[in-house]
Design an enzyme around this catalytic site. Structure first.
Site, PDB file in Angstrom:
ATOM      1  N   GLU B 267       0.857  -1.184   0.000  1.00 24.13           N
ATOM      2  CA  GLU B 267       0.000   0.000   0.000  1.00 24.13           C
ATOM      3  C   GLU B 267       0.893   1.233   0.000  1.00 24.13           C
ATOM      4  O   GLU B 267       1.817   1.284   0.822  1.00 24.13           O
ATOM      5  CB  GLU B 267      -0.887  -0.022   1.251  1.00 24.13           C
ATOM      6  CG  GLU B 267      -1.946   1.063   1.234  1.00 24.13           C
ATOM      7  CD  GLU B 267      -2.914   0.954   2.414  1.00 24.13           C
ATOM      8  OE1 GLU B 267      -3.460  -0.139   2.639  1.00 24.13           O
ATOM      9  OE2 GLU B 267      -3.092   1.969   3.098  1.00 24.13           O
ATOM     10  N   HIS B 286      -7.692   3.289   0.926  1.00 28.47           N
ATOM     11  CA  HIS B 286      -7.517   3.545   2.368  1.00 28.47           C
ATOM     12  C   HIS B 286      -8.157   4.870   2.794  1.00 28.47           C
ATOM     13  O   HIS B 286      -7.480   5.765   3.318  1.00 28.47           O
ATOM     14  CB  HIS B 286      -6.033   3.516   2.762  1.00 28.47           C
ATOM     15  CG  HIS B 286      -5.845   3.152   4.214  1.00 28.47           C
ATOM     16  ND1 HIS B 286      -4.771   2.431   4.675  1.00 28.47           N
ATOM     17  CD2 HIS B 286      -6.622   3.398   5.302  1.00 28.47           C
ATOM     18  CE1 HIS B 286      -4.887   2.265   5.992  1.00 28.47           C
ATOM     19  NE2 HIS B 286      -6.005   2.838   6.386  1.00 28.47           N
TER      20      HIS B 286
END
Lengths: 323, 323
Positions: B267, B286
């Site tokens: 990520e 996110h």
């Protein structure tokens, strides 16, 4: 025996709840000979149902599997009683409404676009969307990437059985509910639809879940939209013509409101219609009432009505009484 | 006075709840001189916070605005106490989870595609999607255009404060809930995570909402996915590494399960990563904890902790005690 015609493509296993005294007669698509019936359960596909009607004789009662029965009176005429399958769509439609609210507030269409582009950095477009929808909020830090249902004011326009299901589903989300319907009442407080103008400026989310009637036709037009808050959400889970389409196109293209609609006017929405390209809009093609469990539920309603018909008791969901 | 450094871009009007005895010191991005502080509230943007840390002297307590504090111990070392803003993300993250479930069950990404194409007739693709996801259901009439949350079995993996909020929000949707967590308990029944294998085959929806720990790292891999029902939904509202990414790509591409994830491993998810193109997957970058009201909530948590610090009372949300 009462002869009951039904669409042959309904799986016979689903008919086990039909009452004793009902002789179930499957009707194939492309039926080419006349059939004597007492009761008719039309196909969910209107054009197919209309074709089959041409060959039916003796029908005294139509038991629709659907909640919407607009096409039936003009097809079968005034001498037939018509009942709808009230309630069979409720859970699915209420869930669709909650899902549509979240789709809009959580910027799901934008995130689908970002996902398709495979570029994580485009997440900053969410904050830009928030700023466009809520220009008065100023710069918020950290950047706002989605909105929240908690704390929103929700105006329900219509308060029948689906409206009550929506209210039940919204209960844990800490929203403030206002309700209008044709008939004002208390406990819970439901105001008259004539109060709409006074309530619209206060609502963050306006849910249309009322029947289409001469009074509700075109209920939400340019004036009503101009009364809505900047960036407020209009959800149409009712019928397309409750909203004036030109006004909706105008309000969306001006960035004034956003919308999530399962129904349109005209419907189906033709290719090239300006509504397809409006910003801040989520359209589904009239699927709000669809569910894997729909037929079980609808046939349960139909079976109850059929039992009452056979027993000579009053029917519960009459939308047209035979004259 | 206790000197408390905070990101200068937090609007000063939001600091009105800070306790008497706290001297609030705004820290600009690009800080180029040393600053003496007792307490530090880091910027939400980690690289910026790390730069600022280089110039801070005397910090004994870090009060994070975030729930996730993974980067802080390695930056500030073991001699500083670290607290997180436990609870500030809860409502937004729980709402994201419900929204992600509906996005998947109501086929929102497909309907967005259909809307973009402006072709109402493509609605038949929804029924094809249902048939692909649920090959054992057979032909259902009328065609299934979306699924339903009602009646689904939901397995919550993790049962902290966000998990409880999710449970509260799912309450009116007529789901059956199962729960696992590190520590088994009763009322409500929470089973040990060691029961996961036994419960996975029974769940229609699996929600991951547990902290990332050595035990939860890689918890959901190929074996766990193979235990899931055909077409079941995996929701990751926790941390990316709880799920083994290669296994997820495999299970999605094989059409075995679907997923909705707010977090990934790695990520940010890099351009060209195979996860971007997997079918039956909804990714958000996110943003699950984001909310227009986030800063108010986080500062309220921080103010409470600061008050306790000044009064010499025990802190509530310690994630690292200074050694």
């Amino acid at each position: 025996m009462v002869r009951v015609g039904y669409p042959a493509r309904i799986d016979a296993s689903l008919l086990s709840g039909m009452p004793v005294g009902a002789e179930m007669v499957p009707l194939e698509a492309g039926l080419d000979h006349d059939v004597n019936l007492d009761v008719w359960i039309p196909d969910a596909l209107t054009p197919r149902a209309k074709e089959i009607w041409q060959h039916l004789r003796g029908v005294k009662l139509v038991l629709s599997l659907m909640a919407g029965t607009e096409w039936i009176p003009e097809t079968v005429g005034p001498h037939v009683t018509i009942c709808n399958a009230r309630g069979a769509h409720n859970v699915a439609t209420a869930e669709w409404t909650v899902a549509a609210i979240f789709t809009s507030l959580k910027y799901v269409p934008l995130y689908c676009e970002i996902q398709a582009s495979g570029n994580w950095k485009r997440r900053k477009e969410a904050a830009e969307l928030f700023a466009r929808l809520h220009p008065d909020e100023g710069a918020i830090y950290p950047p706002v990437m989605q909105e929240e249902l908690a704390g929103r004011k929700v105006l329900m326009v219509g308060y029948g059985s689906i409206g009550k299901d929506i209210e039940r589903m919204l209960a844990p989300f800490d929203v403030e509910l206002m309700r209008v319907a044709r008939t004002a009442r208390t406990e819970p407080m439901v105001q008259s639809v004539s109060e709409l103008d006074a309530l619209l400026p206060d609502a963050d989310i306006v849910i249309l879940i009322l029947p289409l009637t001469p009074e509700s036709h075109g209920l939400i037009g340019a004036r009503e939209m101009s009364l809505m808050k900047q960036g407020a959400l209009l959800v149409n889970a009712a019928r397309g013509p409750v909203v004036q389409t030109d006004a909706l196109v105008g309000a969306l293209n001006a960035g004034r409101i956003r919308a999530a609609i399962d129904v349109t006017d005209p419907e189906p929405l033709p290719e090239g219609h300006p509504l397809w390209k409006c910003p801040n809009l989520y359209i589904t093609p009239h699927i709000g009432g669809s569910s894997p469990r729909f037929m079980q539920r609808a046939l349960k309603v139909v079976a109850g009505e059929l039992e009452r018909y056979i027993q000579g008791e009053p029917l519960e969901n009459v939308v047209q009484a035979a004259i």
